[in-house]
Design a protein around this motif. Structure first.
Motif, PDB file in Angstrom:
ATOM      1  N   SER A   1     -27.858 -30.490  16.986  1.00  0.00           N
ATOM      2  CA  SER A   1     -27.391 -29.439  18.545  1.00  0.00           C
ATOM      3  C   SER A   1     -27.495 -30.304  19.719  1.00  0.00           C
ATOM      4  CB  SER A   1     -28.378 -27.960  18.412  1.00  0.00           C
ATOM      5  OG  SER A   1     -29.663 -28.301  18.174  1.00  0.00           O
ATOM      6  N   SER A   2     -27.793 -31.610  19.643  1.00  0.00           N
ATOM      7  CA  SER A   2     -28.014 -32.200  20.742  1.00  0.00           C
ATOM      8  C   SER A   2     -27.096 -33.291  20.386  1.00  0.00           C
ATOM      9  CB  SER A   2     -29.457 -32.263  21.363  1.00  0.00           C
ATOM     10  OG  SER A   2     -29.958 -30.785  20.900  1.00  0.00           O
ATOM     11  N   PRO A   3     -26.149 -33.512  20.821  1.00  0.00           N
ATOM     12  CA  PRO A   3     -25.174 -35.027  21.483  1.00  0.00           C
ATOM     13  C   PRO A   3     -25.753 -36.134  22.036  1.00  0.00           C
ATOM     14  CG  PRO A   3     -23.519 -33.102  21.605  1.00  0.00           C
ATOM     15  CD  PRO A   3     -24.921 -32.557  22.504  1.00  0.00           C
ATOM     16  N   GLY A   4     -25.411 -37.562  21.222  1.00  0.00           N
ATOM     17  CA  GLY A   4     -26.189 -38.550  21.651  1.00  0.00           C
ATOM     18  C   GLY A   4     -28.114 -38.533  20.966  1.00  0.00           C
ATOM     19  N   GLU A   5     -28.193 -37.560  20.472  1.00  0.00           N
ATOM     20  CA  GLU A   5     -29.886 -37.924  20.376  1.00  0.00           C
ATOM     21  C   GLU A   5     -29.505 -37.306  18.491  1.00  0.00           C
ATOM     22  OE1 GLU A   5     -32.488 -38.092  22.393  1.00  0.00           O
ATOM     23  OE2 GLU A   5     -30.628 -38.018  23.719  1.00  0.00           O
TER      24      GLU A   5
END
Length: 619
Positions: free
Chosen positions: A170-174
């Motif tokens: 749910s957290s882009p880039g993570e």
């Protein structure tokens, strides 16, 4: 659409570096929407550009081809051919003032309401859909379902930026985080979470939906359980979008789905590891001497011939739904066996009998048996295990008694269409659970459980064949059809499922044409003589959907960079290759002549190479 009012474009000088400041742009119209043309502000050809790199330091870039936009000393780039009002969202790239134009004035689709390229997007074709600039850049864009900043598979987000099971992205880039399937909380890509690791209860060990079965009635199905039924266009066994079959069981644009698998069959399997009795473990596991058990004839069956129902529980109230049930509701110790007295509100499972009916000796009629092998010195009500409570632990999760291990079993598809797994050295838990036994270097003490759902058609004569050593029970629609229980050498049995199939009591299964049913295989490995496992499924109707994208249909899917249709995928500039990868385009960082005067890999104006890949030169 949004109108951009004209004003002045000015060039400021800082040392040897030109910095272009857009105060409010003028518009130069162009014939070709990819490359502006016409008007005295554009010259065809020439000088002052260097292929593929942006101008810097104020020095001339020589050898360029393609258009060059001249910006006058007064900052007014408008001459003949300029429009008084630029319309952002008309599908025509006005390269002097627009970075993109996707034929609408909406934000969030890659090209903003002000015709600026949004972060994470690439907009190579004016009037067309913007796309994710790159899967793995950590920016969620276009058709991407996730983007964790890399293109590795197996970490929750695939190389195509689609979800993998049992992750929360749910957290882009993570980095995606594994979900805790079995904690009772639906997270990430989970389709369900019922707080346990049991098969056959409507939610699988990987938190994906299963058909719901309550024999003798057929199983019922819902979207996401892997059974394509009713109004469903597809059902791939998950609740994820972007893989061809949506979370609403509809075929997604650009995909085709079918229910006949062309590859191997991968099914979940639950192992439960036990300690050997000699190591302080379960009384029924490991017989080093005087093994009293052998291949079981029908008259010595020691499980109930119907699977546990919602009404069946242990004396403590633990559900036995979908589990094999010990025939005798008795408890035994070193002095003998006696009837179980259940707790308040709990009743003995239907079809079980008391201690007076115990049958601990194979073929010898009624009565418990004193098991003294390996200093057990305990009575067995059934010759396979001590009593009701002891056997119930085989296929339940019981802390300190067993350890559950979740895995999959891959059945290879043969040339005859039969799915098979055959292993004469079956040690799936080596080094796991309670560890290997003694000096054997293997883990010999475990049970396993697999379930498979199928659509019944009598004429198919679907056949399940099992071979192995130690205990095996096969239930079809909750009825026992194969029993090769006991600790023994490798043995084989099978069941053909048709209108004449009977259970171990001689009763017809009575399956209904076209309905969904469950087949369950319970197995146990309890001795160190050998460990083998063989399972084959022939002519069972596969109902789970398998989807693949269709390159050449004109619809872009997450695993395609582009798709202009069969005729359009010709590899031409700005278009699409035959394999649905991008052909050369403005913004790819490589100057393509004669279409481009430059290409600095972005769609920014004022950096020496504008959004249409024309060189900007200040006069």
């Amino acid at each position: 659409m949004r109108a951009l009012q004209p004003s002045l474009r000015k060039a400021h000088y800082f040392g040897s570096l030109f910095v272009f400041a857009l105060v409010a742009p003028l518009a130069c119209s162009g014939g070709d929407p990819q490359v502006p043309g016409g008007g005295s502000g554009i010259s065809d050809g020439g000088t002052n550009a260097e292929g593929g790199s942006k101008s810097s330091g104020g020095s001339a870039n020589n050898g360029a081809t393609g258009p060059i936009i001249d910006v006058g000393d007064g900052g007014d780039a408008c001459a003949d051919g300029c429009a008084e009002v630029v319309v952002c969202g008309d599908g025509v790239l006005q390269a002097e003032v627009e970075e993109c134009d996707d034929d609408n004035d909406a934000d969030g689709d890659g090209c903003s309401a002000k015709c600026a390229v949004e972060a994470g997007y690439s907009c190579p074709v004016p009037g067309g859909m913007c796309r994710a600039a790159s899967c793995g850049d950590g920016l969620l864009a276009g058709l991407e379902r996730c983007d964790d900043g890399n293109t590795d598979n197996g970490d929750g987000c695939t190389e195509d930026c689609t979800y993998e099971a049992n992750y929360d992205c749910s957290s882009p880039g993570e980095p995606c985080t594994p979900t805790n399937c079995g904690d009772g909380v639906v997270q990430g890509s989970e389709g369900c979470d019922d707080g346990n690791h049991y098969l056959g209860d409507g939610c699988s060990i990987y938190c994906e939906k299963e058909p719901s079965c309550a024999p003798p009635a057929p199983c019922t199905s819902e979207c996401g359980d892997g059974m394509k039924l009713g109004d469903e266009q597809c059902d791939d066994g998950n609740a994820r979008d972007g893989d061809g079959c949506s979370s609403a069981c509809e075929i997604e644009a650009g995909w085709t789905c079918a229910e006949k698998s062309s590859g191997d069959l991968v099914i979940p399997i639950v192992y439960r590891d036990f300690k050997a009795y000699q190591d302080g473990g379960h009384v029924a596991f490991q017989w080093s001497s005087k093994d009293p058990i052998d291949l079981t004839p029908k008259e010595d069956i020691w499980v109930r011939t119907t699977l546990g129902t919602a009404a069946d529980t242990t004396p403590e109230g633990v559900s036995l739904r979908g589990r094999p049930v010990f025939k005798w509701y008795a408890t035994c110790d070193g002095t003998g066996c006696k009837d179980i007295v259940p707790g308040t509100g709990i009743t003995a499972p239907v079809g079980t009998t008391g201690a007076a009916a115990c049958n601990g000796v194979k073929g010898a009629g009624t009565g418990p048996r004193l098991m003294d092998a390996d200093n057990r010195d305990v009575y067995f009500c059934g010759y396979g295990d001590r009593d009701f409570n002891s056997f119930s632990q085989w296929y339940l999760d019981v802390p300190d008694v067993n350890q559950g291990v979740l895995s999959t079993l891959t059945l290879k598809k043969g040339a005859d269409g039969v799915y098979s797994y055959d292993n004469t050295s079956f040690f799936p838990l080596d080094g796991q659970g309670f560890g290997n036994y003694g000096s054997t270097n293997h883990n010999f003490h475990f049970t396993s459980e697999v379930r498979y759902w199928f659509e019944y058609h009598a004429d198919n004569n679907a056949t399940l064949t099992f071979n192995g050593d130690d205990d095996v029970w096969v239930f079809v629609n909750g009825k026992l059809t194969v029993d090769i229980s006991g600790t023994h050498g490798r043995a084989e049995d099978s069941v053909v499922v048709n209108a004449q199939t009977v259970d171990m009591d001689g009763n017809l299964l009575g399956l209904v044409e076209g309905e969904i049913y469950e087949i369950v295989v319970f197995q146990a490995e309890r001795n160190t003589n050998a460990s083998t496992y063989g399972l084959s499924l022939a002519d069972f109707e596969l109902a789970k959907s398998s989807c693949k994208s269709m390159c050449g249909d004109g619809v872009v899917t997450p695993d395609e960079a582009c798709d202009d249709g069969l005729e359009g995928n010709d590899g031409s500039y700005g278009g699409c290759n035959a394999d649905c990868s991008r052909a050369a385009f403005c913004g790819d960082g490589s100057k393509d002549s004669p279409q481009e005067g430059c290409d600095d890999g972005n769609y920014k104006n004022g950096d020496g190479c504008n959004a249409a890949c024309a060189v900007e030169v200040v006069k």
